[in-house]
Write a protein that holds these residues in place. Structure first.
Motif, PDB file in Angstrom:
ATOM      1  N   THR A  53     -32.086 -33.800 -15.686  1.00  0.00           N
ATOM      2  CA  THR A  53     -32.405 -35.218 -15.860  1.00  0.00           C
ATOM      3  C   THR A  53     -33.915 -35.460 -15.926  1.00  0.00           C
ATOM      4  N   LEU A  78     -28.377 -39.868 -20.377  1.00  0.00           N
ATOM      5  CA  LEU A  78     -27.975 -39.597 -19.000  1.00  0.00           C
ATOM      6  C   LEU A  78     -27.097 -40.750 -18.539  1.00  0.00           C
ATOM      7  N   ARG A 109     -26.157 -34.126 -24.543  1.00  0.00           N
ATOM      8  CA  ARG A 109     -27.066 -33.969 -25.675  1.00  0.00           C
ATOM      9  C   ARG A 109     -26.236 -33.522 -26.870  1.00  0.00           C
ATOM     10  N   TRP A 137     -36.048 -35.223 -18.187  1.00  0.00           N
ATOM     11  CA  TRP A 137     -36.542 -35.908 -19.383  1.00  0.00           C
ATOM     12  C   TRP A 137     -36.568 -37.421 -19.203  1.00  0.00           C
ATOM     13  N   THR A 138     -35.729 -37.949 -18.293  1.00  0.00           N
ATOM     14  CA  THR A 138     -35.708 -39.401 -18.085  1.00  0.00           C
ATOM     15  C   THR A 138     -36.991 -39.893 -17.421  1.00  0.00           C
ATOM     16  N   TYR A 194     -22.543 -26.507 -16.656  1.00  0.00           N
ATOM     17  CA  TYR A 194     -23.275 -26.829 -17.884  1.00  0.00           C
ATOM     18  C   TYR A 194     -22.575 -26.112 -19.030  1.00  0.00           C
ATOM     19  N   THR A 224     -22.248 -38.811 -12.622  1.00  0.00           N
ATOM     20  CA  THR A 224     -23.535 -38.746 -13.310  1.00  0.00           C
ATOM     21  C   THR A 224     -23.580 -37.456 -14.116  1.00  0.00           C
ATOM     22  N   ASN A 245     -25.221 -35.527 -18.026  1.00  0.00           N
ATOM     23  CA  ASN A 245     -26.133 -35.586 -19.163  1.00  0.00           C
ATOM     24  C   ASN A 245     -25.437 -35.050 -20.410  1.00  0.00           C
ATOM     25  N   ASN A 286     -24.694 -42.766 -15.844  1.00  0.00           N
ATOM     26  CA  ASN A 286     -24.346 -43.029 -14.448  1.00  0.00           C
ATOM     27  C   ASN A 286     -23.209 -44.042 -14.478  1.00  0.00           C
ATOM     28  N   GLU A 318     -29.252 -37.925 -27.101  1.00  0.00           N
ATOM     29  CA  GLU A 318     -29.146 -37.517 -25.695  1.00  0.00           C
ATOM     30  C   GLU A 318     -29.133 -38.733 -24.789  1.00  0.00           C
ATOM     31  N   ASN A 320     -32.540 -40.944 -24.627  1.00  0.00           N
ATOM     32  CA  ASN A 320     -33.737 -40.218 -25.010  1.00  0.00           C
ATOM     33  C   ASN A 320     -34.205 -40.703 -26.384  1.00  0.00           C
TER      34      ASN A 320
END
Length: 344
Positions: free
Chosen positions: A265, A170, A208, A267-268, A244, A204, A206, A172, A168, A145
């Protein structure tokens, strides 16, 4: 170290500061946390800090010095570069930097064998509002990000797959392990955050990590978190898809289940997604990821909340949503935003 003393530091000040020098050369977890606090407290210093780091790192990339003449040539190039950029807060004296050169040389001499083992260090930084996809040596990918940094080494064939993140991303992760009961060092994948480590096999998720807080959302696969709890000390947690967690450095960890984990996800794809968010939470994203300065005319405005889901493609539509949903007025000049209450 006192944060306040760095409020008005110039570029030469940072280059002469031993604590900053050691942080750039060999950062510890505590150092990283401290300098994140400095950047958060004095955002106007972020550009100067980045420039000072760049100069020091460029200096480290030079060959190990064999004589004083070679030292002088490097520092003359640095001085020349600074003069071209018209950075002249005070006159540079080469002698002032000989101790810096000696310190860098000492660190290089002690750590040169470790450098050869770990391989070349790669550092990827993104600008405010920028998204960048990074392909790691094993084929794993990370979408970064805005205003984020990812660090990793090239040599993963004999060592753990390790990355360090501030901001941040993501992840994989490529699954290369065939026997979960016998994991080789090179098969481990570890993400280091200031307040926790995340170990995975193939998944996968995320991450932050900003302002001494780390949020981790698992989309698919399995990961383990290692962190420090304020009461019980070192702890581990196995996450499953949909989990989370939110963790603040040396404080309690909270864990919830996301009904639609894939939404984290968004935001990607340059989507701004919020659920029952307060203006404080929204302004934090605008500041950290897009570089806006958000000011409230009164402190209670930060607690104003927009019920339900917000899903917009850009900051302009986000501002419009806030204006039409809440009794507030938004004044914007470039990247400076002021939010005030509307008169009843």
């Amino acid at each position: 170290m006192q944060i306040a003393k760095y409020s008005n530091y110039t570029l030469p000040d940072f280059l002469e500061d031993d604590d900053f020098l050691l942080f750039v050369i060999s950062p510890s977890q505590n150092d990283t946390v401290f300098w994140q606090q400095v950047a958060a407290e004095y955002p106007q210093q972020t550009e100067i800090i980045a420039e000072a780091s760049k100069i020091i790192k460029a200096y480290r990339k030079q060959d190990v010095f064999t004589n004083e003449a070679n030292q002088s040539k490097v520092w003359l190039r640095i001085e020349s570069s600074l003069q071209k950029d018209q950075v002249k807060p005070k006159i540079f004296s080469l002698n002032k930097y000989l101790r810096v050169a000696a310190m860098l040389l000492l660190v290089s001499s002690i750590g040169i064998s470790l450098w050869l083992i770990k391989g070349r260090q790669n550092e990827i930084d993104t600008a405010f509002g920028e998204l960048r996809t990074v392909t790691l040596p094993d084929g794993s990918t990370v979408v970064l990000n805005g205003n984020s940094k990812l660090t990793y080494s090239d040599n993963w064939d004999k060592n753990s797959r390790e990355v360090w993140i501030n901001g941040e991303g993501l992840f994989n992760v490529t699954h290369i392990n065939k026997d979960p009961a016998h994991i080789k060092p090179s098969e481990r994948f570890i993400v280091h955050c200031p307040d926790m480590d995340i170990e995975v096999l193939g998944t996968t998720f995320n991450v932050r990590s900003r302002h001494n807080k780390t949020n981790v959302g698992l989309v698919q696969g399995k990961i383990r978190l290692d962190y420090v709890d304020a009461v019980t000390g070192k702890q581990s947690l196995i996450m499953k898809p949909g989990d989370y967690v939110q963790h603040t450095y040396k404080k309690a960890l909270t864990r919830i289940t996301l009904p639609a984990p894939e939404k984290i996800t968004k935001w990607t794809k340059h989507q701004l997604l919020f659920n029952d968010a307060s203006l404080a939470q929204i302004s934090e994203i605008m500041t950290d990821d897009y570089g806006y300065q958000v000011d409230f005319s009164s402190p209670d405005l930060a607690n104003f909340k927009i019920e339900g889901e917000i899903n917009v493609p850009n900051v302009e539509e986000l501002i419009e949503t806030i204006s039409t949903t809440l009794p507030v007025k938004i004044t914007r000049t470039d990247k400076n935003i002021t939010i005030t209450k509307l008169n009843p």
